[in-house]
Scaffold this motif. Structure first.
Motif, PDB file in Angstrom:
ATOM      1  N   TYR A  56       1.277  -1.598  -0.006  1.00  0.00           N
ATOM      2  CA  TYR A  56       0.021  -0.511   0.144  1.00  0.00           C
ATOM      3  C   TYR A  56       1.171   1.470  -0.089  1.00  0.00           C
ATOM      4  O   TYR A  56       1.770   1.209  -1.023  1.00  0.00           O
ATOM      5  N   GLU A  57       0.832   2.633   0.774  1.00  0.00           N
ATOM      6  CA  GLU A  57       1.365   3.008   0.891  1.00  0.00           C
ATOM      7  C   GLU A  57       2.969   3.075   1.721  1.00  0.00           C
ATOM      8  O   GLU A  57       3.361   2.385   2.082  1.00  0.00           O
ATOM      9  N   SER A 129      -3.839  -0.596   9.593  1.00  0.00           N
ATOM     10  CA  SER A 129      -5.520  -1.483   9.232  1.00  0.00           C
ATOM     11  C   SER A 129      -6.484  -2.009  10.306  1.00  0.00           C
ATOM     12  O   SER A 129      -7.769  -1.549  11.254  1.00  0.00           O
ATOM     13  N   GLY A 177      -5.961   4.641   7.465  1.00  0.00           N
ATOM     14  CA  GLY A 177      -5.285   5.090   6.049  1.00  0.00           C
ATOM     15  C   GLY A 177      -4.023   5.731   6.424  1.00  0.00           C
ATOM     16  O   GLY A 177      -3.695   5.149   7.070  1.00  0.00           O
ATOM     17  N   ARG A 191     -10.037   7.179   7.748  1.00  0.00           N
ATOM     18  CA  ARG A 191     -10.883   6.627   6.264  1.00  0.00           C
ATOM     19  C   ARG A 191     -12.622   6.374   6.899  1.00  0.00           C
ATOM     20  O   ARG A 191     -13.214   7.021   6.042  1.00  0.00           O
ATOM     21  N   ALA A 236     -14.006   8.925   2.445  1.00  0.00           N
ATOM     22  CA  ALA A 236     -12.822   8.323   2.886  1.00  0.00           C
ATOM     23  C   ALA A 236     -12.035   8.904   2.652  1.00  0.00           C
ATOM     24  O   ALA A 236     -11.250   8.458   1.150  1.00  0.00           O
ATOM     25  N   GLN A 238      -8.167   8.827   1.689  1.00  0.00           N
ATOM     26  CA  GLN A 238      -6.937   7.956   1.883  1.00  0.00           C
ATOM     27  C   GLN A 238      -5.731   8.707   2.266  1.00  0.00           C
ATOM     28  O   GLN A 238      -4.722   7.411   2.823  1.00  0.00           O
ATOM     29  N   ALA A 239      -5.182   9.628   1.746  1.00  0.00           N
ATOM     30  CA  ALA A 239      -3.624   9.977   2.337  1.00  0.00           C
ATOM     31  C   ALA A 239      -3.998  11.525   2.548  1.00  0.00           C
ATOM     32  O   ALA A 239      -4.802  12.357   2.074  1.00  0.00           O
ATOM     33  N   SER A 252     -10.239  10.552  -1.108  1.00  0.00           N
ATOM     34  CA  SER A 252     -11.337   8.905  -1.876  1.00  0.00           C
ATOM     35  C   SER A 252     -12.465   9.021  -2.324  1.00  0.00           C
ATOM     36  O   SER A 252     -12.468   8.744  -3.912  1.00  0.00           O
ATOM     37  N   VAL A 292     -10.494   7.391  -7.209  1.00  0.00           N
ATOM     38  CA  VAL A 292     -10.716   6.132  -5.859  1.00  0.00           C
ATOM     39  C   VAL A 292      -9.029   6.347  -5.856  1.00  0.00           C
ATOM     40  O   VAL A 292      -8.577   5.697  -6.076  1.00  0.00           O
ATOM     41  N   ARG A 294      -5.728   7.461  -4.192  1.00  0.00           N
ATOM     42  CA  ARG A 294      -5.477   7.281  -3.308  1.00  0.00           C
ATOM     43  C   ARG A 294      -3.525   7.557  -2.671  1.00  0.00           C
ATOM     44  O   ARG A 294      -3.883   6.961  -1.742  1.00  0.00           O
ATOM     45  N   SER A 308      -5.522   5.625  -8.671  1.00  0.00           N
ATOM     46  CA  SER A 308      -5.814   4.398  -8.670  1.00  0.00           C
ATOM     47  C   SER A 308      -6.975   3.277  -9.781  1.00  0.00           C
ATOM     48  O   SER A 308      -7.290   1.746  -9.902  1.00  0.00           O
TER      49      SER A 308
END
Length: 319
Positions: A56-57, A129, A177, A191, A236, A238-239, A252, A292, A294, A308
């Motif tokens: 992921y990140e 998470s 997230g 999130r 939501a 995400q970052a 997101s 979406v 991310r 994404s």
């Protein structure tokens, strides 16, 4: 996504790898090398000290790369910064060795981690998470399986339920997230609570956030505050990322990125991915839309966004 030494690192989750560019100068430019695979043509999920499964990140600095290897329930630490294909990780966080990948809990286990970062005080934070928490180490561990020193989002290391079992507040999270370190603390994309939280350093167990963005208060959790998107609502998230001045929030669920002129996020943001601040619907593919998103990172005055849902990374000039 992260930048170190002028190199751009991008997590390619579906292909179980991290791609690296020495410089980005043109559309469609191929990556120079890969982390998590033996070559740029390999895409299989694996483990060990080299492999990745749904990373992921990521976070990086002059001498390190941290990869949230979510499918393997761990964070891989690469030191020094990788410069060739298939680098070997130095240690793993969340597992006792490179050969174990099971879901964990307690002070030394992880379940579907999605982000990791180094803070200004040299401490390390990891978004665990699946256990609805953020774990913190006083410094980057020197060996695999080291226990965390503190936990945010839960009252102790045994807790693993969202919002303490259903009561959201300043000291709880739900499927957190991305992370962003600042000079004096840590931003967390919370999130499922549709908000972003800020915790002051040093991070201590059970600490309460001092700032919330996206909601009117710490008890509220509805997406877009129960209405249409606005400049101060989220769905939501995400970052987050920053260039030291601007602060970008990857929103997101609204298929957009909000870019504020400074941190904390106040005032009127630049909106990327949508034609107006009150719009959040998915739009047809174009150079100005997102689906979406991310992750994000600033590089050379531009903002790169991991789009994404469209399987691409796009570059914007938000100023």
């Amino acid at each position: 996504m992260c930048v170190a030494g002028g190199k751009l690192f991008i997590s390619d989750s579906g292909n179980h790898r991290v791609l690296v560019w020495n410089a980005v100068v043109a559309n469609g430019q191929p990556a120079d090398y890969v982390v998590g695979q033996s070559s740029l043509s390999s895409t299989a999920a694996s483990a060990g000290a080299i492999g990745l499964q749904n990373p992921y990140e990521i976070a990086c600095g002059p001498d390190y790369l941290l990869v949230a290897d979510g499918g393997n329930n761990r964070v891989l630490v690469f030191r020094p910064l990788p410069k060739t294909n298939a680098p070997v990780a130095t240690i793993t966080i969340g597992q006792a060795s490179f050969n174990t990948v099971g879901r964990g809990a307690g002070a030394d286990g992880l379940y579907a981690p999605v982000a990791a970062t180094l803070l200004a005080d040299s401490s390390v934070a990891v978004t665990d998470s699946g256990n609805h928490r953020i774990l913190s180490w006083a410094r980057l561990p020197e060996g695999s399986g080291a226990p965390a020193a503190a936990v945010l989002g839960q009252s102790d290391f045994a807790g693993d339920t969202p919002d303490h079992g259903g009561v959201p507040g300043a000291d709880s999270v739900d499927s957190p997230g991305g992370l962003l370190a600042s000079d004096n603390g840590l931003w967390v994309a919370d999130r499922s609570n549709n908000r972003v939280l800020f915790f002051r350093s040093p991070l201590v167990t059970g600490a309460a956030a001092v700032t919330v963005f996206g909601q009117a208060d710490f008890a509220s959790t509805l997406a877009n505050r129960g209405g249409a998107p606005t400049a101060d609502s989220l769905s939501a998230p995400q970052a987050l990322c920053s260039d030291g001045e601007q602060l970008a929030i990857v929103d997101s669920g609204n298929h957009r990125v909000l870019v504020f002129p400074h941190s904390p996020p106040v005032g009127s943001p630049v909106v990327l991915g949508q034609p107006a601040v009150d719009m959040g619907a998915e739009s047809p593919l174009s150079a100005s839309t997102l689906r979406v998103p991310r992750a994000c990172v600033f590089l050379g005055g531009a903002l790169f966004v991991a789009d994404s849902g469209n399987n691409r990374v796009v570059r914007f000039s938000p100023r």
